[in-house]
Motif scaffolding. Structure first.
Motif, short mmCIF file in Angstrom:
data_model
loop_
_atom_site.label_atom_id
_atom_site.label_comp_id
_atom_site.label_asym_id
_atom_site.label_seq_id
_atom_site.Cartn_x
_atom_site.Cartn_y
_atom_site.Cartn_z
N ASP A 1 0.84 -1.20 0.00
CA ASP A 1 0.00 0.00 0.00
C ASP A 1 0.88 1.26 0.00
OD1 ASP A 1 -2.25 1.44 -0.07
OD2 ASP A 1 -2.83 1.10 2.02
N ILE B 1 -1.05 -4.46 -4.36
CA ILE B 1 -1.80 -5.44 -3.61
C ILE B 1 -0.89 -6.50 -3.00
CG2 ILE B 1 -2.18 -7.04 -5.54
CD1 ILE B 1 -5.15 -5.95 -3.64
N SER C 1 -0.64 -7.29 0.79
CA SER C 1 -1.84 -7.88 1.39
C SER C 1 -2.06 -9.31 0.89
CB SER C 1 -3.07 -7.01 1.13
OG SER C 1 -3.18 -6.69 -0.21
N LEU D 1 -6.09 -9.06 2.20
CA LEU D 1 -6.80 -8.57 1.01
C LEU D 1 -8.11 -7.84 1.34
CD1 LEU D 1 -6.12 -11.44 -1.52
CD2 LEU D 1 -5.63 -9.02 -1.87
N GLN E 1 -7.43 -4.53 2.88
CA GLN E 1 -6.85 -3.60 1.92
C GLN E 1 -7.95 -3.03 1.01
OE1 GLN E 1 -3.13 -2.76 1.28
NE2 GLN E 1 -4.67 -1.23 0.87
N ILE E 2 -8.83 -3.91 0.57
CA ILE E 2 -9.95 -3.47 -0.28
C ILE E 2 -10.80 -2.47 0.47
CG2 ILE E 2 -12.09 -4.26 -1.35
CD1 ILE E 2 -10.53 -6.95 -1.86
N TRP F 1 -8.98 0.95 0.70
CA TRP F 1 -9.00 1.67 -0.57
C TRP F 1 -10.39 2.21 -0.89
CZ3 TRP F 1 -5.65 -2.31 -3.73
CH2 TRP F 1 -4.29 -2.04 -3.47
N ARG G 1 -8.63 0.48 -8.07
CA ARG G 1 -7.82 -0.47 -7.31
C ARG G 1 -8.68 -1.33 -6.38
NH1 ARG G 1 -4.34 2.78 -9.20
NH2 ARG G 1 -2.16 2.14 -9.38
N THR G 2 -9.73 -0.71 -5.85
CA THR G 2 -10.66 -1.47 -5.01
C THR G 2 -11.23 -2.64 -5.80
OG1 THR G 2 -11.26 0.60 -3.94
CG2 THR G 2 -12.70 -1.28 -3.57
N GLY H 1 -8.66 -5.16 -6.56
CA GLY H 1 -8.37 -5.94 -5.36
C GLY H 1 -9.39 -7.06 -5.20
#
Ligand SMILES: Nc1ncnc2c1ncn2[C@@H]1O[C@H](COP(=O)(O)OP(=O)(O)OP(=O)(O)O)[C@@H](O)[C@H]1O
Ligand SMILES: [Mg+2]
Lengths: 274, 390
Positions: free
Chosen positions: B159, B168, B171, B342, B345-346, B349, B360-361, B364
Motif C-alpha cells: 500500500d 496489492i 496484502s 486482502l 486492503q480493499i 481503498w 484499485r478497489t 483488489g
C-alpha cells in the motif's frame, strides 16, 4: 438348577433335548438374559455349542437370533443400553469377565455379517490389515503367505490371485462375502459366527459358501443364523429353534427337522407361522 | 363441451396437474435465471471497473541525471513534465541510478510513470488535472509519447499514500500467511474434536451440551471472534498486534465450529458396517477410525474445512479488531510482522478520496476472487486425490 453342587455340566443333562453325544463343548451358555433398555430380548438361554460343528440358529424374525449371536463375541457391548446377564464361556473361559479385553475375545471369535462389508481397500489389505495389527504376521513374505492361505481357505484364491491390488468392493457380492470369510479366518479364530451370510446372495454363490462352510468345519466351530430351512438342513450338525427370546428346542439337525419335539418347532418348520 | 376421452388410463385432473407442474418448473427456472443474471452483472461490472487498474499510464520525457538531481530528484524533469510525472517515480530515481550507473550524467528520454490524475485523464475518467496540463498530455499523445503499460507496480508493491505507487502484493502475502496459520490451527484441532465427539465421546448430557454449543458458535457474528481474539491473544498472551499470527488464530477460532460440524457429519455418513467389520476382527476403536473410517470421511472433511477456510479468507470484521487494517506498505517477512490482508486492503481503498483508488478497489476484489477460486480448485483437486473409488 443345581449350581450349588459345583457340577455345572450336570445342569444340562436333565434337559432331554440336549444332544447326548460325546462331543467336546466349545461354547457354553448358561442362564443368559439380555435386555435392550427395559425390554428383555433373551430369556434364560442355556445352550452348549460343540467344537468343529456347524450349529444353525433358526426362528421367526425378531426372535433374538442375531442378538444371541452377538453375545458370543460381545458385539452387543456396542449397543447403548444393552445389558447382558448370565454366563458365556469359550473353552471354559468367561467371555464377560470384567477383567478381560473384549478385543481379545473378538480375535478368537470371527464374525461374518449379512451384508458383505469389505473395507474400502484392496483385496490384499482387507485380509492383511487385522493380522498385521494383531502382530500375527510380519509385513512381507509371511504376510503374503497368510493372504494366500486365507484366500485359498475361503475358496477365493483362484478368482482373485491376479488382482490382489484391486479394491475389495469391486468383487461380486458372493466373492465379497467369501473375502469377508477369508478376512475372518486370517485372524486365526476358533469360532466363526455368521449372521445370515447368504441371504443377500444368488443360489450359486450361496452354494459356494455352503460348501466352504462344510470345509471350514474341519478347523473351526461355526454358528450360523439362517432363515433358510433347507440351508440349515443341508449344512447344520445342530440346530436351535428360537421363539420370542426363548430357546424352544435344540438338538442335532436331523432330529429337529424330522422329529421335532415341540409343537412350535413343528409349526415353524412346516411353515405354519413365521 | 369437449368429447370425453374414453381411454381407460385417462384421468380428468391431468390438465390441472400438468399446469401446476409447469408453473412450479417455471418458478424454479425464474429463480435460477435471476441469480445467474445477478452474478453475471456483478462479474461484468467488477471486471469493467477493476480492469483498468491492471494498466498504468507512462509518459516518455526527458530526464536529466547528475549529482544534483540524484540529491534532489524533483529537479530531474523540467517544467510541465514535473506536473505530470509521478512523485513516487521521481523519489525512486536515485536508487534506480545506483543500479544503472551508466545513467549518471546523462539527459535521456525515459518512460516515466505518470501521476494518478493524469492516468485517470488518459483512461477517460474523472480527473483533477488542470486544462493546460490536459492539453500538454494530448499533445504528447499525438506524438506517441503516452502509453498504457501493464501495471507491474500493482502486483509487486504494498500500500502507498500515492495512488499510482500502491499495490496489492503485501496484502496477498498477509492473506496467505494468515490463512496458513488458520489452517494449521483449525484443521487438526477441528478434525480431532469431531473424531472425539463422533466416535469416542459417551452420549451423555455433557457431550450434548458441548455439541449444542458448537452448533451455536457456528452462527455467531464474526466480529465477536475478533473481540475474543483481541482479549485472549493480544491482551492476555501478548501476541503482536496486526500480525498474521494473531489474525490467523482469530480466524481459526471462527473456522473451528464449522469444521467440527462438517467433519462430524462426514464421519457419521461412513457406513456402520465398516465399523462392525473392524470390531468383528478384534480391532480397536482407534485402529478402525484411523485406517478405515477416516479415509472414507476425508473427502467430506476436506470439503467442509476448505469451504470454511475460504470463507475466513474473505472475512474483514474480526481482522479489523485485531489490527490487520493498519497501513502496511511492506510485505511481512515473518508471522509476527505487521501485515494486512486482502479484504482489509480493499476496505481501506474503498474509503480513499482519490478516484484512482476506486479502480484499485475493484481490482483488489478481482485478485481476492482469483485467490479464492484457486483455493477452491486446489480443494477439488485434493478431494479427487483422496476420493479413490472403491
Ligand atoms: N439395538 C437394539 N435396540 C433395541 N432393541 C433391539 C435392538 N436390536 C434388536 N432389538 C430387539 O430385540 C429383538 C430381537 O432382535 P434380533 O435382531 O436379535 O432378531 P432376529 O432374530 O435376528 O431377527 P431377524 O431374523 O429379523 O434378523 C427384537 O424384538 C428387536 O426389536
Ligand atoms: Mg437378525
Amino acid at each position: 438348577m443345581t449350581m450349588e453342587n459345583g457340577f455345572i455340566h450336570t445342569t444340562f443333562n436333565d434337559r432331554d433335548e440336549t444332544p447326548e453325544i460325546a462331543e467336546s463343548i466349545k461354547i457354553e451358555v448358561k442362564n443368559l438374559d439380555l435386555f435392550y433398555g427395559d425390554k428383555q430380548a433373551l430369556n434364560s438361554i442355556n445352550m452348549d455349542i460343540y467344537t468343529k460343528k456347524i450349529t444353525a440358529l433358526i426362528g421367526p424374525s425378531g426372535c433374538g437370533k442375531s442378538t444371541f449371536l452377538r453375545c458370543i463375541n460381545r458385539m452387543n457391548d456396542l449397543v447403548p443400553n444393552c445389558r447382558v446377564e448370565g454366563f458365556i464361556g469359550i473353552d471354559g473361559h468367561d467371555v464377560y469377565d470384567k477383567d478381560i479385553d473384549v478385543v481379545a475375545v473378538r480375535k478368537r471369535v470371527g464374525m461374518v455379517f449379512q451384508q458383505p462389508n469389505p473395507f474400502p481397500k484392496s483385496i490384499y489389505e482387507n485380509i492383511a490389515y487385522a493380522p498385521l495389527m494383531h502382530d500375527i504376521v510380519k509385513k512381507g513374505k509371511e504376510c503374503d503367505e497368510l493372504v494366500e492361505r486365507s484366500l485359498k481357505g475361503a475358496n477365493l484364491w483362484e478368482e482373485v490371485k491376479d488382482k490382489l491390488r484391486d479394491p475389495g468392493t469391486a468383487l461380486s457380492g458372493g466373492q465379497q462375502q467369501r473375502l469377508c470369510i477369508a478376512r475372518a479366518i486370517a485372524v486365526e479364530p476358533d469360532v466363526i459366527l455368521m449372521d445370515e451370510p447368504t441371504s443377500a446372495l444368488d443360489p450359486i454363490s450361496t452354494e459356494k459358501i455352503e460348501n466352504l462352510m462344510l470345509d471350514l468345519k474341519k478347523n473351526y466351530t461355526i454358528v450360523i443364523v439362517t432363515h433358510n430351512m433347507q440351508q440349515a438342513a443341508r449344512i447344520a450338525d445342530y440346530t436351535a429353534f428360537f421363539h420370542m427370546g426363548n430357546l424352544i428346542e435344540y438338538s442335532d439337525a436331523k432330529t429337529l427337522f424330522v422329529n421335532p419335539k415341540e409343537k412350535k418347532t413343528e409349526d415353524y418348520i412346516t411353515g405354519r407361522f413365521g | 363441451m369437449k368429447e370425453q376421452n374414453d381411454n381407460y388410463f385417462y384421468i380428468p385432473q391431468i390438465k390441472r396437474r400438468n399446469q401446476k407442474a409447469a408453473l412450479f418448473k417455471g418458478a424454479t427456472i425464474m429463480a435460477i435465471v435471476f441469480s445467474v443474471s445477478f452474478l453475471i452483472f456483478f462479474l461484468v461490472d467488477l471486471g469493467r471497473s477493476g480492469y483498468p487498474a491492471f494498466f498504468q499510464t507512462y509518459v516518455k520525457m526527458e530526464v536529466t541525471i547528475n549529482e544534483e538531481t540524484v540529491e534532489n530528484p524533483y529537479a530531474a524533469v523540467k517544467g510541465k513534465n514535473l506536473k505530470i510525472a509521478s512523485r513516487a517515480w521521481l523519489r525512486d530515481l536515485p536508487s534506480e541510478v545506483k543500479q544503472n550507473p551508466t545513467w549518471m550524467n546523462t539527459t535521456r528520454e525515459h518512460w516515466v510513470l505518470a501521476n494518478s490524475e493524469v492516468d485517470q485523464y488518459v483512461k477517460g475518467k474523472e480527473s483533477r488535472t488542470k486544462q493546460n496540463d490536459r492539453d500538454y498530455v494530448d499533445e504528447l499523445k499525438e506524438k506517441g509519447f503516452v502509453e498504457l503499460k501493464f501495471n507491474t507496480i500493482f502486483l509487486t508493491t504494498g500500500d502507498s499514500k500515492i495512488p499510482e505507487n500502491s499495490g496489492i502484493y503485501s496484502s496477498i502475502i498477509g492473506t496467505v500467511m494468515t490463512i496458513i496459520v488458520t489452517m494449521l490451527i483449525a484443521f487438526p484441532i477441528g478434525v480431532m474434536t469431531a473424531i472425539y465427539l463422533e466416535e469416542f465421546a459417551p452420549d451423555n448430557r455433557w457431550t450434548q451440551i458441548i455439541e449444542v454449543n458448537i452448533n451455536n458458535l457456528a452462527a455467531i457474528p464474526s466480529i465477536l471472534f475478533g473481540l475474543l481474539g483481541l482479549a485472549i491473544f493480544i491482551n492476555f498472551f501478548g501476541v503482536p498486534r496486526s500480525s498474521p499470527l494473531v489474525g490467523g488464530m482469530t480466524l481459526a477460532l471462527m473456522c473451528l465450529p464449522v469444521i467440527i460440524v462438517s467433519s462430524k457429519a462426514s464421519l457419521k455418513s461412513v457406513p456402520a458396517s465398516i465399523r462392525q467389520a473392524g470390531f468383528g476382527l478384534g480391532l480397536t476403536k482407534w485402529q478402525i477410525v484411523r485406517d478405515h473410517v477416516l479415509p472414507l470421511a476425508m473427502p467430506g472433511i476436506m470439503t467442509g474445512s476448505i469451504i470454511s477456510i475460504a470463507h475466513a479468507l474473505g472475512e474483514t470484521a474480526p481482522l479489523i479488531i485485531v489490527g490487520m487494517i493498519a497501513f502496511v506498505p511492506d510485505a511481512a517477512t515473518s508471522f509476527t510482522d505487521a501485515a494486512t490482508v486482502l479484504p482489509a486492503q480493499i476496505f481501506t481503498w474503498a474509503g480513499m478520496p482519490e478516484k484512482a483508488y476506486l479502480e484499485r478497489t475493484a481490482a483488489g476484489i478481482i485478485v481476492l476472487l482469483a485467490v479464492l477460486l484457486s483455493m477452491n480448485a486446489g480443494a477439488v483437486y485434493l478431494r479427487k486425490k483422496f476420493e479413490r473409488k472403491w
